[in-house]
Scaffold this active site. Structure first.
Site, mmCIF file in Angstrom:
data_model
loop_
_atom_site.group_PDB
_atom_site.id
_atom_site.type_symbol
_atom_site.label_atom_id
_atom_site.label_comp_id
_atom_site.label_asym_id
_atom_site.label_seq_id
_atom_site.Cartn_x
_atom_site.Cartn_y
_atom_site.Cartn_z
ATOM 1 N N TYR A 1 -7.522 -38.406 -53.046
ATOM 2 C CA TYR A 1 -8.765 -38.669 -53.790
ATOM 3 C C TYR A 1 -9.837 -39.322 -52.899
ATOM 4 C CZ TYR A 1 -6.836 -37.361 -58.361
ATOM 5 O OH TYR A 1 -6.321 -36.668 -59.438
ATOM 6 N N ASN B 1 -5.485 -38.779 -67.847
ATOM 7 C CA ASN B 1 -5.912 -37.541 -68.517
ATOM 8 C C ASN B 1 -4.971 -36.353 -68.247
ATOM 9 O OD1 ASN B 1 -6.636 -37.073 -65.895
ATOM 10 N ND2 ASN B 1 -8.789 -36.647 -66.289
ATOM 11 N N HIS C 1 -4.720 -32.461 -63.440
ATOM 12 C CA HIS C 1 -5.827 -32.286 -62.501
ATOM 13 C C HIS C 1 -6.052 -30.795 -62.278
ATOM 14 C CE1 HIS C 1 -8.220 -32.668 -58.810
ATOM 15 N NE2 HIS C 1 -7.439 -31.733 -58.290
ATOM 16 N N LYS D 1 0.057 -35.166 -64.056
ATOM 17 C CA LYS D 1 -0.082 -36.557 -63.620
ATOM 18 C C LYS D 1 1.041 -37.439 -64.199
ATOM 19 C CE LYS D 1 -5.093 -36.260 -62.980
ATOM 20 N NZ LYS D 1 -6.399 -36.943 -63.171
ATOM 21 N N GLU E 1 -6.592 -28.531 -51.441
ATOM 22 C CA GLU E 1 -5.645 -29.319 -52.244
ATOM 23 C C GLU E 1 -4.253 -28.664 -52.282
ATOM 24 O OE1 GLU E 1 -7.583 -30.003 -55.996
ATOM 25 O OE2 GLU E 1 -9.037 -31.377 -55.103
HETATM 26 P P1 CMP Z 1 -9.271 -35.493 -61.760
HETATM 27 O O1 CMP Z 1 -9.673 -34.163 -62.265
HETATM 28 O O2 CMP Z 1 -7.896 -35.674 -61.272
HETATM 29 O O3 CMP Z 1 -10.288 -35.922 -60.603
HETATM 30 C C1 CMP Z 1 -10.718 -37.236 -60.383
HETATM 31 C C2 CMP Z 1 -10.161 -38.190 -61.384
HETATM 32 O O4 CMP Z 1 -10.807 -39.437 -61.454
HETATM 33 C C3 CMP Z 1 -10.343 -37.614 -62.770
HETATM 34 O O5 CMP Z 1 -9.473 -36.527 -62.949
HETATM 35 C C4 CMP Z 1 -10.077 -38.821 -63.642
HETATM 36 O O6 CMP Z 1 -8.703 -38.989 -63.915
HETATM 37 C C5 CMP Z 1 -10.556 -39.955 -62.758
HETATM 38 N N1 CMP Z 1 -11.782 -40.515 -63.296
HETATM 39 C C6 CMP Z 1 -12.975 -39.924 -63.362
HETATM 40 N N2 CMP Z 1 -13.858 -40.755 -63.954
HETATM 41 C C7 CMP Z 1 -13.184 -41.886 -64.259
HETATM 42 C C8 CMP Z 1 -13.531 -43.105 -64.883
HETATM 43 N N3 CMP Z 1 -14.781 -43.329 -65.305
HETATM 44 N N4 CMP Z 1 -12.577 -44.046 -65.031
HETATM 45 C C9 CMP Z 1 -11.307 -43.821 -64.582
HETATM 46 N N5 CMP Z 1 -10.922 -42.669 -63.984
HETATM 47 C C10 CMP Z 1 -11.848 -41.714 -63.837
#
Ligand code: CMP
Length: 139
Positions: free
Chosen positions: A51, A114, A117, A11, A128
């Protein structure tokens, strides 16, 4: 256990930190085959499309803004039990809850930023990978 595909996205936060090389090295150490790899910058519309399942969630706007703010690296991965194994390597969605040794523990900042993904099912792994590598022959 069957051979599966899963999608890794490095990311914008992790790319900006210069962590892409370390993460790709980890992918190889975990015995994934890299089927395809490309660095791209998603438009807002593309991030919304990727998303789409999260549209309507409280964090959707934040997620789309974050994912389109800079380059990402999409990596199509294959190995036995790929979906489960990659999710184990990246760790919990919230880096504060991620286990020692996971990528999110090492490079994630918070639940939104984070670092990486991973697809959440075999079906989504296929969908995906096709999102980023449509029309291309994955090795
Ligand atoms: P990812 O695995 O990319 O899939 C969905 C993404 O939504 C997840 O990682 C997080 O980065 C994001 N996400 C999930 N929950 C939250 C939250 N409470 N606040 C902000 N981002 C979120």
């Amino acid at each position: 256990m069957a051979v599966q595909r899963t999608l890794c996205i490095i990311k914008p936060d992790a790319v900006a930190k210069g962590a892409s090389g370390t993460i790709v090295e980890r992918i190889l150490r975990e015995n994934f085959r890299v089927l395809g790899l490309r660095q791209v910058r998603l438009s807002r519309a593309q991030a919304e499309g990727f998303y789409a399942v999260h549209r309507g969630r409280a964090f959707f706007e934040e997620l789309v803004t974050f994912m389109s703010r800079g380059p990402i690296v999409a990596v199509a991965l294959e190995r036995e039990d790929a979906v489960r194994h990659w999710r184990e390597v990246i760790g919990a969605t919230d880096p504060a809850k991620a286990a020692e040794g996971t990528i999110r523990k090492a490079f994630g900042s918070n639940v939104g930023e984070n670092a990486v993904h991973g697809s959440d099912s075999e079906e989504n792994g296929q969908i995906e990978c096709a999102f980023f590598f449509a029309g291309m022959d994955l090795l």
